[in-house]
Every structure is written in structure tokens, then in C-alpha cells.
Write a protein that holds these residues in place. Structure first.
Motif, PDB file in Angstrom:
ATOM      1  N   SER A   2       0.806  -1.318   0.255  1.00  0.00           N
ATOM      2  CA  SER A   2      -0.139  -0.095   0.139  1.00  0.00           C
ATOM      3  C   SER A   2       1.271   1.078   0.170  1.00  0.00           C
ATOM      4  O   SER A   2       1.974   1.409   0.648  1.00  0.00           O
ATOM      5  CB  SER A   2      -0.903   0.042   1.169  1.00  0.00           C
ATOM      6  N   ARG A  14      -9.253   5.066   2.389  1.00  0.00           N
ATOM      7  CA  ARG A  14     -10.829   4.548   3.155  1.00  0.00           C
ATOM      8  C   ARG A  14     -11.704   4.499   3.896  1.00  0.00           C
ATOM      9  O   ARG A  14     -11.509   5.176   4.710  1.00  0.00           O
ATOM     10  CB  ARG A  14     -10.118   2.930   3.631  1.00  0.00           C
ATOM     11  N   GLU A 243      -3.447  -0.823   8.397  1.00  0.00           N
ATOM     12  CA  GLU A 243      -3.472  -0.889   6.735  1.00  0.00           C
ATOM     13  C   GLU A 243      -5.060  -1.179   6.453  1.00  0.00           C
ATOM     14  O   GLU A 243      -4.882  -0.800   5.060  1.00  0.00           O
ATOM     15  CB  GLU A 243      -2.308  -1.454   6.713  1.00  0.00           C
ATOM     16  N   ARG A 244      -5.289  -2.179   7.429  1.00  0.00           N
ATOM     17  CA  ARG A 244      -6.628  -2.822   6.264  1.00  0.00           C
ATOM     18  C   ARG A 244      -7.721  -1.847   6.419  1.00  0.00           C
ATOM     19  O   ARG A 244      -8.342  -1.733   5.923  1.00  0.00           O
ATOM     20  CB  ARG A 244      -6.869  -4.159   7.036  1.00  0.00           C
ATOM     21  N   THR A 246      -7.699   1.652   6.371  1.00  0.00           N
ATOM     22  CA  THR A 246      -7.445   3.076   6.088  1.00  0.00           C
ATOM     23  C   THR A 246      -7.233   2.938   4.272  1.00  0.00           C
ATOM     24  O   THR A 246      -7.257   3.539   4.077  1.00  0.00           O
ATOM     25  CB  THR A 246      -6.021   3.445   6.570  1.00  0.00           C
ATOM     26  N   GLY A 247      -6.346   1.786   4.085  1.00  0.00           N
ATOM     27  CA  GLY A 247      -5.855   1.486   2.805  1.00  0.00           C
ATOM     28  C   GLY A 247      -4.454   1.417   2.894  1.00  0.00           C
ATOM     29  O   GLY A 247      -4.309   1.803   1.597  1.00  0.00           O
TER      30      GLY A 247
END
Length: 499
Positions: A2, A14, A243-244, A246-247
Motif C-alpha cells: 500500500s 478508505r 493498513e487494513r 485505511t488502505g
């Protein structure tokens, strides 16, 4: 992989992640914060984020790390942005916080920090550095000359690296420039933290810059505050979850619980952010609130940290899942509450229930070993002070003796399986000497540790109502093991509750 979080990628986060409700770049910096660790980023920086969103103003933060450089590099690579994960029983939410403008490592950018302290735009200096970083001898009402940072800064006050030296030099430069002094707001878990810091700064100035001391005494505001939010250490899972949600990749992500509290004396001569937008409470006297928190929350935390760690319970949630230990946590809170004066608008029984729920939160991995560190700095306020109050009021003192006994067993530095661990205490050498001199005798060990200066007052060292149960519990722990004593203590509580 990412993209990394930063100003250029913020808009692509996200929808599951909340973003700053303002343009961070349009707001100037008005706060210098010393100690930009996870707690500050889960607490004061979030309140400031809320304040900027609601009321605006040039109140962004220049964050300072007094020791490490890792957090500084991570934040600066992301333009000060970071993800806050809030873990509750109903799931985890993500919020990107924009209140930190930049970060500085004092060890490599000392002059840049002093320039920021001198800058007229800086109206407030806030701190979360823990008590041991201040270098203040509370009992003597003076600086601790043996403290490395204090000693170095007294020798070279124009090139400081410690908390007191930095504050004094920053105030000196402002006075020379004709700039009004900043307010100094301690956010550390210390009783009357504003008064303590004021005493230390003035004491340092009297030694290093005598003519400045009177100016500080007359002109500089040191409001006290009480802070509360459980913030476990971030790990790989924290970064992966951020990270999952917010992307975006975030090397500065942290996690915390839903609950947050901040009680502040409203003494800011040159303005402040609208921290009430985030729920901060402004009062005339913080002391009753901080005393309640130190004794009920922090005291219970210390007790469960030592008893839990020694029982093989790695996290607070594991302690609360253990019926015997959870009962002793409840007992400790009740004993602590009995030492407090009534506080208008506060139901202490309800407060205790809220604490028990927070401690039991399965989503928060708060390590007992993390809480157990710096015991000699924490026990005076958390355990000794309420124990003395209990003796004076005639309320139960055994819970405090139990907590002290568990700390003393922890001071042996080895588990019952024979594994060793570091105490991570600023007086580790003195503790080791006391343990060595005891030779395995519980009474001698208790006497040696009780005799450590400025931990347990003379009243507790000499009063058999406290000392006798402490030695009894410690002796049984050393002879029988922690678990049998915990279970026996819990049975005692159950019998008393049944009447």
C-alpha cells in the motif's frame, strides 16, 4: 504494498477511516509537546484534533522525542499524520489524526527545539515524559543533582537536553526577546503535576539562572491536569489493522480504548485550544479527580500488574478473566474509594464498575509487565498514600499491604519457574542490593524494601497494622507460591462478602 499515509495520500484513505475535519496545513503550530509517545498521540493530540475541527486556531503540535528517533522519523515521513485505532468490545474503528505538524528528536535537533520554544507562536508546552524524566526530588523540594540530565544541564545550561533545562532555557530566551512566557502543562500521572513541575523548574533556574527564577515564579503558569486513557504498546498487529482499515501503510499507528478523560486547571494566560470539543473538563482544582484516578485506577493497575504477571497473566484482560484475581481487583478499588473524600457529581461505585469493564475489554492487549515498570516511582502515590489514609480513617488496609507484598515478590526478578526478568525501575540497583541482603527471609526483605527512601513513608514502615499483613503475605508467597496466596486471599474476600 500500500501507499504510505501522508498529506498527498490522505484523500485516498478508505471511507472506514475518519479523516481530519479540517485542513491541517491551514493551521499553524502553537504547542510544543515533550514526550511524543503513544499516550500523547492517543490522548492530548486527539483532543487537539477535535479542537481544531470545531474551533480552528493555530494550535497544531510540534512533537518532541527526548530519547528515541524512530517515532520522529515515522511521523515526519507521514507529514505528522497517523492512525489511531480504537478497540472496543463491539469492534475496532480507525481515525487519522492531523494535529501534529512535525516532530523533532531532541538528541539531534536541540537548537531547533530551542528555537521553537522561543517562537512567539508557541503559547503552551505540554509534557508526557513520566516522573523519572523530570529529575525532581519531590521530598526535598529541589532538583535531583544525581539525575544525569539535570547534572548535564546544570553544567551547560545554554545547551540543555533534559526537561527542566529545556524549559528554563526556552523561558530565558523568551524573556530576553521580550516574548510572553508559554504556559507549561504536565500531562503525566503524578499528583499535583503542575505544582511539582513548577517547583522543579524554579529550583533548576535558581541554580542555573538565578535572576530568571523570580520571573518564572511570578509570570509562568503551570496548570495541573489529570489524564486517563489506556494505551497499550503498538505492535505488528496494530500496523496491519491500520493498513487494513485505511488502505494506507502507517508506521506510526497506535491503538487505544474507547474511554478517554482529561481534567485541566483552566490557567492559560495566552490562550488555549478548545479542548472541551473533545470532552476535556476545565475545573478550578484537579486534585480530587487525580486522587480518585491515581488510587482507584492506577493503584488497582499496579496491584494487578504484579499479582497478574507473577501468576502468568500476560495482559490485564487475562487478569480480569481470572475470578480470584478479578475479585482482588474489585477489593482494591473499594478500599481505595474508602480513602477518598466525596466529589460532587461523581458516583465512585459507578466509576469502579466502569474501570472493571475497561480492564476486561478483550480487544485491549495491555501488558501486565508494561504496567509493572517504574514501581518505586508509582507506589508512593498509588499504594502508600491511600494506605496511610486507610490507617487514619480506620478503613481496610490489607489490600494495600497485599499490593506492596506482590511488588516486593516481583522485586526478586525471577518467576517461580526460575526465569529472570528486568525490573525496569530507576532504582533497580538499590532494589537488587535489598534483595541480596535479605537472603530469602521475607521479614528482612520487607524491611529492606520498606527502607528505600521516598517510597514508603515512616508511618507505614513502623505501623504494624500495615507491616504485619505485608510480611505475612510476602512470607506465604515466598514459601507457597503466588497462586495459592491469591486464591486464599480471594476466599477471604468471599467469606467477608457473605458476612
Amino acid at each position: 504494498m500500500s501507499e504510505r499515509l501522508g498529506s498527498a495520500t490522505l484523500a485516498s484513505a478508505r471511507d472506514a477511516a475518519a479523516r481530519p475535519a479540517y485542513d491541517p496545513a491551514s493551521h499553524g503550530t502553537g504547542i510544543v509537546h515533550l514526550g511524543i509517545g503513544a499516550f500523547h498521540r492517543a490522548h492530548q493530540a486527539v483532543y487537539t484534533d477535535d479542537a481544531l475541527a470545531q474551533a480552528g486556531g493555530d494550535w497544531r503540535i510540534l512533537g518532541v522525542s527526548l530519547r528515541s528517533t524512530g517515532v520522529v522519523d515515522a511521523l515526519n515521513a507521514q507529514d505528522g499524520l497517523y492512525t489511531l485505532l480504537t478497540r472496543g468490545s463491539d469492534g475496532t474503528t480507525a481515525r487519522i489524526v492531523g494535529s501534529i505538524a512535525t516532530a523533532v528528536a531532541a538528541a539531534r535537533s536541540g537548537e531547533r527545539l530551542l528555537v521553537a520554544l522561543q517562537d512567539p507562536a508557541t503559547k503552551i508546552v505540554t509534557l508526557t515524559v513520566t516522573e523519572k524524566a523530570y529529575g525532581i526530588d519531590r521530598a526535598a523540594g529541589d532538583v535531583d543533582e544525581a539525575h544525569p540530565a539535570v547534572a548535564a544541564d546544570l553544567a551547560a545550561p545554554g545547551n540543555p537536553s533534559g526537561v527542566l533545562g529545556l524549559l528554563v532555557e526556552g523561558l530565558r530566551r523568551r524573556r530576553l526577546a521580550g516574548t510572553a512566557p508559554f504556559a507549561v502543562l504536565s500531562c503525566d500521572n503524578l499528583p499535583e503535576n503542575g505544582k511539582l513541575l513548577r517547583m522543579g523548574v524554579i529550583a533548576f533556574a535558581r541554580r542555573a539562572r538565578p535572576r530568571l527564577a523570580d520571573f518564572i515564579e511570578r509570570r509562568v503558569s503551570f496548570p495541573s491536569s489529570m489524564v486517563d486513557r489506556i494505551t497499550p504498546a503498538a505492535g505488528d498487529e496494530t500496523l496491519a489493522e491500520a493498513e487494513r482499515l485505511t488502505g494506507l501503510r502507517d508506521e506510526a499507528a497506535i491503538e487505544t480504548e474507547p474511554f478517554s478523560q482529561w481534567v485541566i486547571e483552566d490557567r492559560f494566560p495566552h490562550g488555549r485550544p478548545a479542548w472541551e470539543a473533545g470532552g476535556a473538563l476545565f475545573v478550578d482544582d484537579v486534585a480530587p479527580y487525580e486522587q480518585m484516578k491515581l488510587r482507584m485506577l492506577n493503584g488497582a493497575h499496579s496491584m494487578l500488574a504484579y499479582a497478574g504477571f507473577l501468576s502468568g497473566r500476560g495482559f490485564v484482560r487475562d487478569v480480569m478473566a481470572d475470578p480470584a484475581l478479578a475479585l482482588l481487583v474489585r477489593r482494591h478499588m473499594a478500599a481505595a474509594a474508602a480513602t477518598l473524600k466525596p466529589l460532587s457529581g461523581i458516583d465512585r461505585a459507578a466509576y469502579a464498575e466502569d474501570l472493571l469493564k475497561r480492564f476486561s475489554n478483550p480487544a485491549i492487549a495491555h501488558q501486565t509487565y508494561q504496567i509493572a515498570m517504574d514501581g518505586t516511582e508509582k507506589l508512593p502515590q498509588r499504594i502508600a498514600a491511600p494506605a496511610i489514609e486507610a490507617l487514619e480513617r480506620g478503613t481496610p488496609v490489607r489490600p494495600f499491604a497485599f499490593a506492596a507484598a506482590m511488588w516486593m515478590r516481583y522485586c526478586l526478578g525471577r518467576s517461580e519457574a526460575g526465569d529472570t526478568y528486568a525490573l525496569r525501575d530507576p532504582r533497580e540497583a538499590a532494589i537488587a542490593s535489598a534483595v541480596s541482603s535479605a537472603g530469602g527471609d521475607a521479614s528482612v526483605l520487607a524491611g529492606a524494601l520498606l527502607a528505600l527512601p521516598d517510597v514508603f513513608p515512616e508511618r507505614l514502615r513502623s505501623d504494624e497494622a500495615f507491616r504485619a499483613p505485608l510480611v505475612e503475605i510476602l512470607g506465604r508467597v515466598m514459601a507457597e507460591g503466588v497462586r495459592p496466596v491469591v486464591e486464599a486471599e480471594a476466599r477471604m474476600v468471599e467469606r467477608r462478602e457473605r458476612g
